[in-house]
Scaffold this motif. Structure first.
Motif, PDB file in Angstrom:
ATOM      1  N   VAL A   1       2.999   4.867  -2.076  1.00 55.05           N
ATOM      2  CA  VAL A   1       4.055   3.982  -3.085  1.00 55.05           C
ATOM      3  C   VAL A   1       2.937   3.995  -4.466  1.00 55.05           C
ATOM      4  O   VAL A   1       3.444   4.212  -5.491  1.00 55.05           O
ATOM      5  CB  VAL A   1       4.336   2.731  -2.605  1.00 55.05           C
ATOM      6  N   LEU A   2       1.551   3.650  -4.111  1.00 53.53           N
ATOM      7  CA  LEU A   2       0.722   3.407  -5.148  1.00 53.53           C
ATOM      8  C   LEU A   2       0.286   4.761  -5.798  1.00 53.53           C
ATOM      9  O   LEU A   2       0.378   4.956  -7.194  1.00 53.53           O
ATOM     10  CB  LEU A   2      -0.564   2.724  -4.624  1.00 53.53           C
ATOM     11  N   HIS A   3       0.329   5.832  -5.078  1.00 58.65           N
ATOM     12  CA  HIS A   3       0.069   7.093  -5.739  1.00 58.65           C
ATOM     13  C   HIS A   3       1.237   7.660  -6.488  1.00 58.65           C
ATOM     14  O   HIS A   3       0.833   8.235  -7.610  1.00 58.65           O
ATOM     15  CB  HIS A   3      -0.154   8.036  -4.479  1.00 58.65           C
ATOM     16  N   PHE A   4       2.246   7.504  -5.959  1.00 63.88           N
ATOM     17  CA  PHE A   4       3.537   7.901  -6.821  1.00 63.88           C
ATOM     18  C   PHE A   4       3.913   7.118  -8.022  1.00 63.88           C
ATOM     19  O   PHE A   4       4.768   7.608  -8.700  1.00 63.88           O
ATOM     20  CB  PHE A   4       4.714   8.248  -5.879  1.00 63.88           C
ATOM     21  N   VAL A   5       3.449   5.950  -8.126  1.00 60.59           N
ATOM     22  CA  VAL A   5       3.819   5.002  -9.406  1.00 60.59           C
ATOM     23  C   VAL A   5       2.927   5.219 -10.280  1.00 60.59           C
ATOM     24  O   VAL A   5       2.927   4.538 -11.368  1.00 60.59           O
ATOM     25  CB  VAL A   5       4.118   3.413  -8.828  1.00 60.59           C
ATOM     26  N   GLY A   6       1.829   6.101  -9.918  1.00 61.03           N
ATOM     27  CA  GLY A   6       1.084   6.354 -10.981  1.00 61.03           C
ATOM     28  C   GLY A   6      -0.639   5.937 -10.586  1.00 61.03           C
ATOM     29  O   GLY A   6      -1.476   6.237 -11.610  1.00 61.03           O
ATOM     30  N   ALA A   7      -0.899   5.283  -9.578  1.00 63.04           N
ATOM     31  CA  ALA A   7      -2.192   4.915  -9.391  1.00 63.04           C
ATOM     32  C   ALA A   7      -3.219   6.280  -9.123  1.00 63.04           C
ATOM     33  O   ALA A   7      -2.515   7.342  -8.526  1.00 63.04           O
ATOM     34  CB  ALA A   7      -2.234   4.190  -7.897  1.00 63.04           C
ATOM     35  N   ARG A   8      -4.051   6.408  -9.646  1.00 68.15           N
ATOM     36  CA  ARG A   8      -5.063   7.724  -9.486  1.00 68.15           C
ATOM     37  C   ARG A   8      -5.641   7.747  -8.408  1.00 68.15           C
ATOM     38  O   ARG A   8      -5.866   6.705  -7.673  1.00 68.15           O
ATOM     39  CB  ARG A   8      -6.031   7.601 -10.680  1.00 68.15           C
ATOM     40  N   SER A   9      -5.937   9.262  -7.928  1.00 70.85           N
ATOM     41  CA  SER A   9      -6.622   9.178  -6.761  1.00 70.85           C
ATOM     42  C   SER A   9      -7.894   8.722  -6.676  1.00 70.85           C
ATOM     43  O   SER A   9      -8.302   8.057  -5.548  1.00 70.85           O
ATOM     44  CB  SER A   9      -6.568  10.871  -6.599  1.00 70.85           C
ATOM     45  N   SER A  10      -8.480   8.712  -7.732  1.00 71.07           N
ATOM     46  CA  SER A  10      -9.815   8.207  -7.858  1.00 71.07           C
ATOM     47  C   SER A  10      -9.775   6.688  -7.596  1.00 71.07           C
ATOM     48  O   SER A  10     -10.685   6.041  -6.818  1.00 71.07           O
ATOM     49  CB  SER A  10     -10.673   8.294  -9.159  1.00 71.07           C
ATOM     50  N   PHE A  11      -8.778   5.887  -8.038  1.00 75.45           N
ATOM     51  CA  PHE A  11      -8.768   4.291  -7.565  1.00 75.45           C
ATOM     52  C   PHE A  11      -8.651   4.181  -6.033  1.00 75.45           C
ATOM     53  O   PHE A  11      -9.266   3.292  -5.480  1.00 75.45           O
ATOM     54  CB  PHE A  11      -7.603   3.898  -8.455  1.00 75.45           C
ATOM     55  N   ILE A  12      -7.610   5.074  -5.307  1.00 74.97           N
ATOM     56  CA  ILE A  12      -7.589   4.913  -4.258  1.00 74.97           C
ATOM     57  C   ILE A  12      -8.678   5.344  -3.177  1.00 74.97           C
ATOM     58  O   ILE A  12      -9.000   4.595  -2.464  1.00 74.97           O
ATOM     59  CB  ILE A  12      -6.312   5.792  -3.462  1.00 74.97           C
ATOM     60  N   ALA A  13      -9.537   6.391  -3.705  1.00 73.20           N
ATOM     61  CA  ALA A  13     -10.572   6.724  -3.103  1.00 73.20           C
ATOM     62  C   ALA A  13     -11.682   6.048  -3.408  1.00 73.20           C
ATOM     63  O   ALA A  13     -12.448   5.447  -2.360  1.00 73.20           O
ATOM     64  CB  ALA A  13     -10.974   8.223  -3.687  1.00 73.20           C
ATOM     65  N   ALA A  14     -11.784   5.064  -4.334  1.00 72.22           N
ATOM     66  CA  ALA A  14     -12.892   4.314  -4.497  1.00 72.22           C
ATOM     67  C   ALA A  14     -12.613   2.794  -3.814  1.00 72.22           C
ATOM     68  O   ALA A  14     -13.612   2.317  -3.222  1.00 72.22           O
ATOM     69  CB  ALA A  14     -12.981   3.723  -6.154  1.00 72.22           C
ATOM     70  N   GLU A  15     -11.353   2.469  -3.346  1.00 69.90           N
ATOM     71  CA  GLU A  15     -11.261   1.395  -2.308  1.00 69.90           C
ATOM     72  C   GLU A  15     -11.587   1.931  -1.031  1.00 69.90           C
ATOM     73  O   GLU A  15     -12.220   0.936  -0.353  1.00 69.90           O
ATOM     74  CB  GLU A  15      -9.508   1.363  -2.283  1.00 69.90           C
ATOM     75  N   PHE A  16     -11.367   2.835  -0.646  1.00 74.58           N
ATOM     76  CA  PHE A  16     -11.782   3.456   0.749  1.00 74.58           C
ATOM     77  C   PHE A  16     -13.309   3.709   0.857  1.00 74.58           C
ATOM     78  O   PHE A  16     -13.913   3.429   1.715  1.00 74.58           O
ATOM     79  CB  PHE A  16     -11.178   4.654   1.158  1.00 74.58           C
ATOM     80  N   GLN A  17     -13.810   4.237  -0.512  1.00 74.79           N
ATOM     81  CA  GLN A  17     -15.414   4.384  -0.460  1.00 74.79           C
ATOM     82  C   GLN A  17     -15.917   2.928  -0.436  1.00 74.79           C
ATOM     83  O   GLN A  17     -16.982   2.978   0.329  1.00 74.79           O
ATOM     84  CB  GLN A  17     -15.497   5.101  -1.886  1.00 74.79           C
ATOM     85  N   ARG A  18     -15.393   1.744  -1.061  1.00 75.93           N
ATOM     86  CA  ARG A  18     -16.142   0.731  -0.956  1.00 75.93           C
ATOM     87  C   ARG A  18     -16.044   0.097   0.265  1.00 75.93           C
ATOM     88  O   ARG A  18     -17.244  -0.599   0.725  1.00 75.93           O
ATOM     89  CB  ARG A  18     -15.353  -0.199  -2.146  1.00 75.93           C
ATOM     90  N   HIS A  19     -14.929   0.066   1.067  1.00 76.26           N
ATOM     91  CA  HIS A  19     -14.943  -0.288   2.318  1.00 76.26           C
ATOM     92  C   HIS A  19     -15.699   0.365   3.211  1.00 76.26           C
ATOM     93  O   HIS A  19     -16.683  -0.404   4.033  1.00 76.26           O
ATOM     94  CB  HIS A  19     -13.220  -0.098   2.844  1.00 76.26           C
ATOM     95  N   PHE A  20     -15.655   1.676   3.298  1.00 75.17           N
ATOM     96  CA  PHE A  20     -16.708   2.393   4.241  1.00 75.17           C
ATOM     97  C   PHE A  20     -18.164   2.381   4.042  1.00 75.17           C
ATOM     98  O   PHE A  20     -19.149   2.503   4.790  1.00 75.17           O
ATOM     99  CB  PHE A  20     -16.210   3.860   4.245  1.00 75.17           C
TER     100      PHE A  20
END
Length: 322
Positions: free
Chosen positions: A214-233
């Motif tokens: 949903v986030l990806h297809f409503v316009g959230a950039r891949s870099s934003f989603i990847a940054a969330e995972f990167q911060r967590h890991f």
């Protein structure tokens, strides 16, 4: 005013107070399992770094000690004046450029060397025991060993010079083999860590697939989603790596303390003979710290790359396949 009696400013204030929920759950079973695996991997890798440093430093110390001394062995023979032969070798060695000192190993010292095998109260006059002359050499300007050996044999045919080159060669080979084995083990640990993070990241994405899509297809950039995972890991990787590295350092500290506290025991004497004080030094501690940081960064980067590739794969799917 709204139909619930709330003004627009109050709604905006409440909206500001709402904290966004992280895409990746902050704590779950999979996250704790990954943290434990990273801690175990870091512990093993830190032990490897410390062991390689310890063996390398010990081998360098042995090599330095051996290269500072050579020995001349005088074998007993019928009619040989052992005392005179030893003095001849000593005088010849002292007259050689590059020799700092030459000491004859007396009967008491020779007896102590043979005591573990032949017991106490040895009478060296009744045993065909070779005698030694210990020669200290200048490391910066060593003598010509071949010329010195020939001179010693010419003066005393029963004498032979040992420059310990065979021992030095074995020590250097052992140190190099240890370093290569350590590098191989570290490489395997890093590969295992990367694979573990890849599977954990894919599992986290699968568990939150609908939110991510949903986030990806409503316009959230891949870099934003990847940054969330990167911060967590990154957080998981650093916490696990610090825990594993600290446990490894604690092992080295405890073994070193036990060795110093039990110096009179045979076990501690053997450890001292092999590894000295069993201290990895600042080089070992620095290597463990660098390893901890590297594993944390590797975990974050691996997670980011995995997320980016998974999102690219989602973009390539048709609407039916999604």
């Amino acid at each position: 005013m709204t139909d619930r009696g709330l003004t627009l400013p109050s709604l905006m204030t409440r909206k500001r107070r709402v904290r966004p929920t992280s895409i990746v759950p902050p704590g779950n079973v999979a996250g704790r399992a990954l943290l434990t695996v990273i801690a175990i991997m870091t512990f093993l890798a830190s032990l490897t770094v410390g062991a390689v440093t310890l063996v390398s430093d010990t081998a360098a110390t042995w090599q330095s000690q051996i290269s500072r001394e050579i020995t001349v062995q005088v074998r007993p023979d019928d009619g040989l004046d052992m005392a005179g032969a030893l003095r001849s070798v000593q005088m010849l060695a002292l007259a050689t450029p590059g020799v700092l000192s030459a000491d004859i190993l007396d009967d008491a010292a020779t007896g102590r060397l043979l005591e573990p095998w032949l017991g106490e109260g040895l009478d060296l006059d009744e045993l065909p025991v070779p005698r030694l002359v210990i020669i200290a050499i200048d490391e910066d300007a060593p003598p010509d060993f071949a010329t010195l050996g020939n001179s010693v044999r010419a003066a005393v045919p029963q004498a032979s010079l040992d420059d310990h080159r065979a021992w030095v060669s074995r020590l250097v080979s052992m140190a190099r083999a240890t370093v290569l084995i350590g590098i191989a083990i570290l490489s395997l640990v890093m590969i295992a860590t990367v694979l573990t993070v890849v599977f954990a990241t894919r599992g986290a994405m699968t568990g939150n697939r609908h939110i991510i899509e949903v986030l990806h297809f409503v316009g959230a950039r891949s870099s934003f989603i990847a940054a969330e995972f990167q911060r967590h890991f990154l957080k998981l990787g650093l916490v696990g790596a610090v825990a594993g590295g600290a446990c490894a350092l604690l092992v080295f500290l405890l073994v070193g303390y036990w060795t110093r506290a039990n110096q009179a025991t045979p076990e501690a004497d053997q450890i001292n003979a092999l590894f000295g004080s069993f201290a990895i030094g600042w080089t070992g501690y620095g290597g463990v710290v660098v390893l901890v940081v590297a594993i944390g960064i590797l975990t974050a980067v691996t997670s980011r790359i995995t997320v980016t590739k998974q999102l690219a794969a989602i973009d390539m799917l048709s609407p039916v396949e999604r």
